[in-house]
Scaffold this motif. Structure first.
Motif, PDB file in Angstrom:
ATOM      1  N   GLN A  47       0.818  -1.211   0.000  1.00  0.00           N
ATOM      2  CA  GLN A  47       0.000   0.000   0.000  1.00  0.00           C
ATOM      3  C   GLN A  47       0.853   1.264   0.000  1.00  0.00           C
ATOM      4  N   TYR A  48       2.032   1.213   0.630  1.00  0.00           N
ATOM      5  CA  TYR A  48       2.844   2.431   0.662  1.00  0.00           C
ATOM      6  C   TYR A  48       3.283   2.860  -0.738  1.00  0.00           C
ATOM      7  N   TYR A  49       3.492   1.895  -1.649  1.00  0.00           N
ATOM      8  CA  TYR A  49       3.823   2.267  -3.030  1.00  0.00           C
ATOM      9  C   TYR A  49       2.630   2.912  -3.727  1.00  0.00           C
ATOM     10  N   LEU A  50       1.452   2.309  -3.559  1.00  0.00           N
ATOM     11  CA  LEU A  50       0.259   2.883  -4.188  1.00  0.00           C
ATOM     12  C   LEU A  50       0.031   4.306  -3.709  1.00  0.00           C
ATOM     13  N   GLU A  51       0.140   4.535  -2.400  1.00  0.00           N
ATOM     14  CA  GLU A  51      -0.058   5.889  -1.876  1.00  0.00           C
ATOM     15  C   GLU A  51       0.992   6.851  -2.411  1.00  0.00           C
ATOM     16  N   GLU A  52       2.233   6.405  -2.497  1.00  0.00           N
ATOM     17  CA  GLU A  52       3.286   7.284  -3.023  1.00  0.00           C
ATOM     18  C   GLU A  52       3.002   7.665  -4.470  1.00  0.00           C
ATOM     19  N   PHE A  53       2.581   6.708  -5.287  1.00  0.00           N
ATOM     20  CA  PHE A  53       2.251   6.994  -6.679  1.00  0.00           C
ATOM     21  C   PHE A  53       1.058   7.953  -6.760  1.00  0.00           C
ATOM     22  N   GLU A  54       0.073   7.756  -5.880  1.00  0.00           N
ATOM     23  CA  GLU A  54      -1.101   8.633  -5.883  1.00  0.00           C
ATOM     24  C   GLU A  54      -0.725  10.058  -5.476  1.00  0.00           C
ATOM     25  N   VAL A  55       0.140  10.194  -4.482  1.00  0.00           N
ATOM     26  CA  VAL A  55       0.560  11.537  -4.060  1.00  0.00           C
ATOM     27  C   VAL A  55       1.261  12.259  -5.206  1.00  0.00           C
ATOM     28  N   LYS A  56       2.149  11.570  -5.898  1.00  0.00           N
ATOM     29  CA  LYS A  56       2.851  12.183  -7.033  1.00  0.00           C
ATOM     30  C   LYS A  56       1.865  12.632  -8.104  1.00  0.00           C
ATOM     31  N   ARG A  57       0.856  11.795  -8.374  1.00  0.00           N
ATOM     32  CA  ARG A  57      -0.158  12.166  -9.363  1.00  0.00           C
ATOM     33  C   ARG A  57      -0.968  13.359  -8.872  1.00  0.00           C
ATOM     34  N   ALA A  58      -1.345  13.346  -7.599  1.00  0.00           N
ATOM     35  CA  ALA A  58      -2.130  14.449  -7.053  1.00  0.00           C
ATOM     36  C   ALA A  58      -1.385  15.774  -7.152  1.00  0.00           C
ATOM     37  N   GLN A  59      -0.089  15.741  -6.933  1.00  0.00           N
ATOM     38  CA  GLN A  59       0.707  16.965  -6.979  1.00  0.00           C
ATOM     39  C   GLN A  59       0.857  17.529  -8.390  1.00  0.00           C
ATOM     40  N   GLU A  60       0.510  16.737  -9.385  1.00  0.00           N
ATOM     41  CA  GLU A  60       0.563  17.211 -10.769  1.00  0.00           C
ATOM     42  C   GLU A  60      -0.695  17.968 -11.185  1.00  0.00           C
ATOM     43  N   LEU A  61      -1.755  17.889 -10.401  1.00  0.00           N
ATOM     44  CA  LEU A  61      -3.069  18.409 -10.822  1.00  0.00           C
ATOM     45  C   LEU A  61      -3.320  19.790 -10.235  1.00  0.00           C
ATOM     46  N   PRO A  62      -3.511  20.808 -11.068  1.00  0.00           N
ATOM     47  CA  PRO A  62      -3.661  22.176 -10.567  1.00  0.00           C
ATOM     48  C   PRO A  62      -4.923  22.400  -9.737  1.00  0.00           C
ATOM     49  N   LYS A  63      -5.953  21.587  -9.938  1.00  0.00           N
ATOM     50  CA  LYS A  63      -7.196  21.779  -9.187  1.00  0.00           C
ATOM     51  C   LYS A  63      -7.223  20.995  -7.871  1.00  0.00           C
ATOM     52  N   LEU A  64      -6.112  20.361  -7.520  1.00  0.00           N
ATOM     53  CA  LEU A  64      -6.056  19.569  -6.288  1.00  0.00           C
ATOM     54  C   LEU A  64      -5.067  20.214  -5.321  1.00  0.00           C
ATOM     55  N   ASP A  65      -5.576  20.615  -4.182  1.00  0.00           N
ATOM     56  CA  ASP A  65      -4.765  21.249  -3.135  1.00  0.00           C
ATOM     57  C   ASP A  65      -4.544  20.207  -2.031  1.00  0.00           C
ATOM     58  N   LEU A  66      -3.375  19.577  -2.021  1.00  0.00           N
ATOM     59  CA  LEU A  66      -3.056  18.511  -1.081  1.00  0.00           C
ATOM     60  C   LEU A  66      -2.321  19.101   0.120  1.00  0.00           C
ATOM     61  N   ARG A  67      -2.892  18.954   1.309  1.00  0.00           N
ATOM     62  CA  ARG A  67      -2.353  19.583   2.504  1.00  0.00           C
ATOM     63  C   ARG A  67      -2.016  18.533   3.570  1.00  0.00           C
ATOM     64  N   PHE A  68      -0.727  18.363   3.829  1.00  0.00           N
ATOM     65  CA  PHE A  68      -0.273  17.450   4.869  1.00  0.00           C
ATOM     66  C   PHE A  68      -0.169  18.185   6.209  1.00  0.00           C
ATOM     67  N   LYS A  69      -0.196  17.420   7.300  1.00  0.00           N
ATOM     68  CA  LYS A  69      -0.168  17.958   8.664  1.00  0.00           C
ATOM     69  C   LYS A  69      -1.323  18.932   8.884  1.00  0.00           C
ATOM     70  N   ASN A  70      -2.475  18.581   8.319  1.00  0.00           N
ATOM     71  CA  ASN A  70      -3.707  19.340   8.508  1.00  0.00           C
ATOM     72  C   ASN A  70      -4.741  18.402   9.126  1.00  0.00           C
ATOM     73  N   LYS A  71      -4.984  18.544  10.418  1.00  0.00           N
ATOM     74  CA  LYS A  71      -5.856  17.638  11.148  1.00  0.00           C
ATOM     75  C   LYS A  71      -7.219  18.282  11.398  1.00  0.00           C
ATOM     76  N   VAL A  72      -8.274  17.589  11.020  1.00  0.00           N
ATOM     77  CA  VAL A  72      -9.626  18.094  11.235  1.00  0.00           C
ATOM     78  C   VAL A  72     -10.006  17.916  12.701  1.00  0.00           C
ATOM     79  N   LEU A  73     -10.315  19.025  13.358  1.00  0.00           N
ATOM     80  CA  LEU A  73     -10.690  18.997  14.772  1.00  0.00           C
ATOM     81  C   LEU A  73     -12.196  18.853  14.962  1.00  0.00           C
ATOM     82  N   SER A  74     -12.967  19.455  14.072  1.00  0.00           N
ATOM     83  CA  SER A  74     -14.424  19.394  14.220  1.00  0.00           C
ATOM     84  C   SER A  74     -15.086  19.558  12.864  1.00  0.00           C
TER      85      SER A  74
END
Length: 250
Positions: free
Chosen positions: A126-153
């Motif tokens: 699964q770690y490979y699939l997620e890594e490939f997906e992250v790379k693809r997500a970072q290529e898309l201008p309409k996708l804002d990927l935010r790490f270390k963002n935790k939903v509190l409510s």
């Protein structure tokens, strides 16, 4: 941690909302950058829908976790632009064998006809699939990927929802028309909203091990009932990328 894989660390970027320059409402917010959340966000962005994807971590999942991806899943991954890297890295297989003690009692072939574009299954950590997906997500201008963002409510509203999100730089507010919750089986958001998971619970316990070894085994799935090396129980063996064997001991 396995010696065969170097876990990436994805950069945290200060959200524009904390500086008062970002818009606060988005068509879709997805929570959880696992395989499902990433796939949903990629699909939306490729379809022209702006989407924000939030995850409270900054790396991929630890351990093989999800392993087998069937032909239909591979077709979806092709649509997301991920089929080729997954095929190149994964271990393709079509034949499964079942043993009682040391005797084979059943086998199947998931792809009895030749010339299909994809195999019946691939095994890929699964770690490979997620890594490939992250790379693809970072290529898309309409996708804002935010790490270390935790939903509190999450506060549901008639036409959407409002989220409070915690970051290393503080807390900010997001509004969305649609909220996609993909933060796992132990979902914190479902717990916050008192939503149950409908389904059945598998009661057995398994010890799951990722073992790095070189073995001359064919690319097949093997399943044992009552094997001499684990009497009275079952064992499942899958070969994965990098000579990593996934072994599930009941």
């Amino acid at each position: 941690m396995l010696s065969t894989y170097q876990y990436p660390k994805f950069d945290y970027v200060r959200p524009p909302e904390l500086s008062g320059v970002g818009k606060k409402r988005y068509p879709v917010v997805v929570v959880g950058a696992g395989p499902v959340g990433l796939a949903a966000a990629i699909e939306l962005a490729q379809s022209g829908v702006p989407v924000v994807l939030l995850d409270d971590d900054d790396t991929v999942s630890v351990g093989s976790r999800g392993v087998c991806y069937a032909k239909r899943t591979l077709e979806v991954l092709d649509r997301l632009g991920l089929g080729e890297p997954c095929m190149d890295k994964g271990v393709s297989w079509n034949v499964g064998r079942t043993f009682f003690r040391e005797q084979e009692v059943y086998n199947f072939n998931l792809l009895p006809q030749p010339d299909h574009k994809r195999p019946g299954m691939i095994n890929l950590q699964q770690y490979y699939l997620e890594e490939f997906e992250v790379k693809r997500a970072q290529e898309l201008p309409k996708l804002d990927l935010r790490f270390k963002n935790k939903v509190l409510s999450v506060t549901p509203e008639g036409d959407g929802a409002t989220l409070q999100v915690e970051t290393p730089d503080g807390v900010y507010t997001l509004e969305t028309d649609w909220l996609v919750v993909a933060d796992g089986a132990r979902s914190g958001i479902r717990r916050l909203m008192n939503l149950d998971i409908e389904g059945k619970i598998f009661k057995d316990r398994f010890l799951i091990a990722d073992v790095v070894m070189k073995a001359d085994f064919p690319h097949e799935r093997w399943f044992w009932f009552d094997p001499p090396f684990h009497p009275g129980q079952s064992v499942l063996l899958h070969r994965q990328a990098d000579n990593v064997y996934r072994i599930d001991f009941q």
